[in-house]
Design a protein around this motif. Structure first.
Motif, short mmCIF file in Angstrom:
data_model
loop_
_atom_site.label_atom_id
_atom_site.label_comp_id
_atom_site.label_asym_id
_atom_site.label_seq_id
_atom_site.Cartn_x
_atom_site.Cartn_y
_atom_site.Cartn_z
N GLN A 49 27.08 -8.38 -2.32
CA GLN A 49 27.63 -9.56 -1.67
C GLN A 49 26.65 -10.72 -1.65
OE1 GLN A 49 29.02 -7.89 2.03
NE2 GLN A 49 31.06 -7.53 1.21
N ASN A 50 25.42 -10.49 -2.14
CA ASN A 50 24.51 -11.60 -2.38
C ASN A 50 24.71 -12.18 -3.77
OD1 ASN A 50 23.39 -11.13 0.11
ND2 ASN A 50 21.58 -10.10 -0.65
N LEU A 51 25.56 -11.57 -4.55
CA LEU A 51 25.83 -12.00 -5.92
C LEU A 51 27.21 -12.64 -6.00
CD1 LEU A 51 24.56 -8.75 -7.69
CD2 LEU A 51 23.40 -10.96 -7.69
N PRO A 52 27.49 -13.35 -7.07
CA PRO A 52 28.86 -13.86 -7.25
C PRO A 52 29.86 -12.71 -7.24
CG PRO A 52 27.36 -14.88 -8.82
CD PRO A 52 26.59 -13.78 -8.15
N PRO A 53 31.14 -12.98 -7.05
CA PRO A 53 32.13 -11.90 -6.89
C PRO A 53 32.21 -10.97 -8.09
CG PRO A 53 33.04 -14.03 -6.24
CD PRO A 53 31.72 -14.32 -6.88
N ASP A 54 32.68 -9.75 -7.80
CA ASP A 54 33.05 -8.76 -8.82
C ASP A 54 31.87 -8.24 -9.62
OD1 ASP A 54 35.73 -9.12 -8.09
OD2 ASP A 54 35.93 -10.83 -9.44
N PHE A 55 30.71 -8.13 -8.98
CA PHE A 55 29.57 -7.50 -9.63
C PHE A 55 29.51 -6.00 -9.34
CE2 PHE A 55 27.93 -11.30 -11.28
CZ PHE A 55 26.79 -11.04 -12.02
N SER A 56 30.42 -5.50 -8.53
CA SER A 56 30.40 -4.08 -8.22
C SER A 56 30.80 -3.27 -9.45
CB SER A 56 31.38 -3.78 -7.08
OG SER A 56 30.93 -4.34 -5.87
N PRO A 57 30.19 -2.11 -9.63
CA PRO A 57 30.60 -1.23 -10.74
C PRO A 57 31.97 -0.63 -10.45
CG PRO A 57 28.98 -0.15 -9.34
CD PRO A 57 29.09 -1.55 -8.85
N PRO A 58 32.60 -0.04 -11.46
CA PRO A 58 33.91 0.60 -11.24
C PRO A 58 33.84 1.68 -10.17
CG PRO A 58 33.36 0.45 -13.58
CD PRO A 58 32.13 0.08 -12.83
N GLY A 59 35.00 2.06 -9.68
CA GLY A 59 35.07 3.06 -8.61
C GLY A 59 34.75 4.46 -9.08
N LYS A 60 34.73 5.39 -8.12
CA LYS A 60 34.39 6.79 -8.40
C LYS A 60 35.30 7.38 -9.46
CE LYS A 60 35.66 9.98 -5.56
NZ LYS A 60 35.84 10.75 -4.32
N GLY A 61 34.68 8.03 -10.43
CA GLY A 61 35.43 8.69 -11.49
C GLY A 61 35.74 7.81 -12.67
N ALA A 62 35.56 6.51 -12.54
CA ALA A 62 35.85 5.60 -13.65
C ALA A 62 34.69 5.56 -14.62
CB ALA A 62 36.15 4.20 -13.12
#
Length: 877
Positions: A89-102
């Motif tokens: 959340q200190n980064l621009p949006p949508d920097f999270s990796p894919p969810g579990k199992g993806a």
């Protein structure tokens, strides 16, 4: 394996952070091998931290920073890669990796579930990356309150340290929770949520709570409600600078703690070894992080962990744990428990007392103008009118305390309140919360938004009750089927219903749904509905029909059914309790430091240690306990006592070490509280740069490394330089006398000062004037030379033994005394030499300090062998 000297290229990036922060396992193991070239002083890692996530990082940083004498080496082993260097959340949006199992995710679930309810089997798993879940967590960090640690299973010392001021020990001002709050940025409850919407909602909530009648206690973040400020959201976000010149902390993650410590360790290593020798520098590093290294099992001999078995780059490897070494489990609760079950199978309490959090969500909306203070039609000022129309947010917090009818015990929950002004179709109460938008064009867009509704989400977080007394409680972690490495996985069961009538959670033996957990959950949901009506204040209110599935929801006049509001029990990252601390070995898994009772050197950190969990996210308590464990295991020696009238120049700590500066191609390392010479080619001088001295008595202790030569003389050449000029100035007369000085500033000390020699061999020429205790190269009358110093040979120095100099400098007279140093006893000195500078000779040497500080420095030499120094102090005359 050859050291990787430069960052590596991937398809998309140049991996500077990875190379600068991490080491390969081969680099780490090679750095412990004294048989490799120029690594005779290599030593093992005596602290091994398994897990570089939230709590492993907090523990590591604290251990590193406490080691002011540089007496320990720390190895952090992380199963995942270095993926993100900031909280998402200190980064621009949508920097999270894919969810579990993806594909391409960092999220994984290494355990299996045998919960009878399928919806309680979907555990979120672990973030397999440096920083772990701290890179992704929500940031809500309320304190534990007194009733949440009232259970007698809490160790008295831990409870005191968490809840009362104990730090610093000399003048206590903070508890460990207070210190952890400063660490993660929640000591200031809220410094970034403000504005008319926030003020209006806080005022209405405070008024409503003060006016309510009997029922559960609903209060502020410390369990009381004396002022409306106590309803501020305890968010671990810092938007203001903690001190001048520093950036704000923003949202906390453990990555930054590790990064700082790792780069300090690298800088120290580069300063303590010859340039251009990365392998040798690695031996000097106090801290290394090896990522993508999965720990499969701990080897145990007797009551000691003696080895750490890992899978690295597809191969099985082993890391030795040295005598006196300590191993810390810094993984998530379930993986910490699995490792403990494998290592200490005889401890049948391990895995009981599993707790998580009960979670519910209630989303509703009220018209924007239902708050008179927010109604733009009532505001004549056009500037303020526009502000009242603009998208705004609020974040508030309510603590709930529930009394169980069965036995009068207390259960705890809290309600996280987020609100946002939105348009016709908005359903997101966090529409503007936790957004870092450095683009001015994005900011200007908010001026054109008009709010019609205020959408509010109430997230309830409730405390579960752990069961410690049943051999196979309903909620527990056990060993299950083997994983791909042939090592048993963890098997987890987590339920709110009871199956055993002896379960102490049971509140109605005739109904399996009646437990303290379910009763609390119902009370928390009722409290959320009460808060919704307080915010509506008798005006229109609409509820989202499916708050957990907003895309398929609609607005309705009544609250949704509980099963549509509640998260699955296994959906949190808040598992805790399975390695709970205690004062009694028979009734707890770990002692008050986190050490598993049956072992000498295996510790755990993180929420697994909590005897009871209360309602707070365990980040704050986990960081507090990690720091406390580091403090308790810290074994730094105290600085030696300094005689009356003397002041320390070097007392073995980093603080005094930093007052010294190097001149020359070699180095000096701070290690185990010692200054250790690291010669390299031409000689070097490490000098006390903070001050110059005129007349004084200087005392210091030194040790020759050895071995001995064919004549039985200890090998090692060094010295103590006195009254020399500042080495890093270009002195014309020095350069004329010693051409080498142009390329090596250490020669300034030799040309402009006097050296008290340390050399049993008397190199060169085996002369007295070159031997230990002599003023170097000043004639003693030997071999027909004039006698300028009155020298008498002292004791034959033995390698590995400590000796002490007392050097007195008064005017132009130098007196040197030498004796064997004995810990705790004053040294019996023997006078070795006296020297008075002759009139008309050595006129540019050994000068007292001048106004421009051109003389009067004191230093020690790196010449031959790793001569060590300690306990350097001075008495001015």
């Amino acid at each position: 394996m050859v050291t990787i000297k430069i960052p590596q290229d991937t398809t998309f990036s140049f991996d500077v952070p990875g190379r600068y922060a991490c080491n390969t396992l081969d680099e780490a193991l090679d750095s412990t091998n004294p048989n490799l070239p120029d690594q005779a002083d290599a030593r093992p890692f005596d602290y091994i931290v398994i897990g570089g996530g939230s709590f492993g990082a907090a523990l590591t940083a604290r251990l590193f920073n406490l080691d002011v004498t540089h007496s320990h080496r720390i190895l952090v082993i992380e199963a995942g890669p270095l993926a993100l260097q900031e909280h998402v959340q200190n980064l621009p949006p949508d920097f999270s990796p894919p969810g579990k199992g993806a594909p391409g995710t960092v999220w994984g679930q290494p355990w299996v579930s045998d919960s009878p309810m399928s919806f309680n089997q979907g555990f979120p798993g672990l973030a397999f990356c440096v920083g772990g879940r701290s890179v992704f967590w929500g940031g809500w960090s309320p304190y534990l309150i007194d009733s949440e640690v009232a259970d007698p299973s809490w160790p008295a010392g831990v409870k005191k340290d968490l809840m009362t001021p104990v730090l610093p020990p000399s003048s206590p001002k903070e508890s460990y929770l207070d210190t952890a709050a400063r660490q993660i940025g929640t000591d200031t409850t809220n410094d970034f949520v403000f504005g008319p919407l926030h003020n209006a909602m806080r005022d209405r909530l405070f008024k409503g709570l003060k006016a309510r009648g009997a029922g559960d206690v609903l209060a502020g973040n410390r369990g009381v409600l004396n002022a409306k400020e106590e309803l501020e959201a305890p968010l671990a976000v810092s938007s203001s600078s903690p001190r001048p010149g520093m950036f704000s902390l923003n949202k906390f993650s453990g990555v930054q703690l590790l990064f700082r410590a790792l780069r300090v360790a690298q800088g120290e290593a580069e300063a303590a070894a010859r340039p251009g020798t990365p392998e040798v520098q690695n031996t000097k590093k106090r801290l290394m992080l090896v990522d993508n290294c999965y720990v499969t099992k701990l080897e145990r001999t007797g009551n000691r962990i003696t080895g750490v078995l890992v899978k690295y780059q597809g191969n099985d490897r082993r890391i030795d744990v040295p005598s006196g070494g300590k191993v810390f489990l810094g993984l998530g609760t379930i993986e910490n428990t699995r490792q403990a079950l494998l290592a200490v199978p005889e401890k049948n309490l391990i895995g009981r007392n599993l707790m998580a959090h009960l979670r519910s969500n209630l989303t509703f909306r009220v018209p924007h103008n239902s708050f008179d203070a927010l109604n733009p039609d009532l505001e004549p000022d056009p500037v303020k009118k526009q502000l009242l129309k603009e998208l705004q947010i609020s974040a508030l917090f309510v603590k709930g305390i529930h009394t169980h009818q069965k036995d009068g015990s207390k259960g705890h929950y809290h309600i996280q309140i987020t609100a946002s002004g939105v348009g016709e179709l908005g359903v997101n109460s966090e529409a503007e919360l936790f957004k870092k938008i450095p683009n001015i064009d994005d900011l200007d867009q908010f001026n054109d938004l008009t709010d019609k509704w205020i959408v509010v989400t109430l997230r309830g977080i409730g405390e579960m009750v752990g069961v410690k007394t049943l051999a196979d409680p309903q909620n527990r972690v056990a060993l299950g089927p083997a994983d791909g490495n042939g090592v048993p996985r963890a098997k987890v069961r987590l339920e709110t219903n009871w199956s055993d009538p002896a379960d102490p959670r049971v509140t109605d033996p005739g109904k399996q749904q009646r437990t303290k957990d379910n009763d609390l959950w119902a009370a928390m949901d009722a409290a959320c509905e009460e808060l919704a009506l307080i915010f509506a204040d008798g005006k229109p209110i609409q509820y989202l029909s499916r708050p957990n599935d907003a895309g398929n929801a609609h607005w309705q006049a009544t609250p949704p059914a509980n099963d549509l509001r509640r998260d699955n029990l296994a959906s949190t990252h808040h598992e805790s309790g399975t390695l709970w601390m205690g004062d009694n070995q028979a009734s707890s898994v770990t002692d008050e430091t986190g050490r598993i009772w049956e072992t000498e050197n295996l510790y755990a950190v993180g929420p697994a240690l909590l005897p009871t969990m209360g309602s707070p996210n365990p980040m704050l308590s986990g960081v507090a306990l990690a720091r406390r464990t580091a403090d308790k295991v810290n074994t730094n020696a105290t600085s030696p006592a300094v005689e009356a009238g003397f002041s320390p120049l070097f007392d073995g700590t980093e603080k005094t070490f930093q007052r010294w500066k190097l001149a020359g191609p070699g180095a000096f390392a701070l290690r185990d509280g010692l200054l250790i010479a690291q010669p390299s080619g031409d000689h070097s001088v490490f000098f006390y740069a903070a001050e110059t001295f005129a007349d004084y008595v200087l005392r210091l202790q030194f040790r020759l490394p050895g071995p001995v030569d064919m004549f039985g003389k200890a090998i090692g050449n060094s010295g103590v330089f006195l009254r020399f000029r500042y080495p890093h100035t270009k002195w014309d007369d020095v350069n004329q006398e010693k051409k080498e000085a142009a390329g090596n500033p250490a020669w300034v000390a030799a040309v402009t000062g006097f050296e008290v020699q340390i050399d049993e061999q008397g190199i060169p020429q085996y002369l007295e004037k070159n031997r230990t205790g002599a003023i170097y190269d000043i004639p003693t009358g030997q071999n027909g030379e004039p006698k300028e110093q009155d020298y008498t040979a002292g004791p034959v120095l033995q390698p590995g033994k400590w000796y002490e100099y007392e050097i007195e400098v008064v005017g132009d007279k130098y007196t040197v005394r030498l004796g064997e140093a004995k810990d705790g006893q004053p040294t019996a000195f023997q006078q070795i030499t006296t020297f008075t500078k002759p009139a008309g000779k050595y006129q540019t040497r050994g000068l007292a300090p001048a106004p421009d500080n051109s003389s009067g420095y004191i230093g020690v030499q790196a010449h031959t062998g790793k001569v060590a120094f300690r306990h350097i102090r001075i008495q001015k005359k």
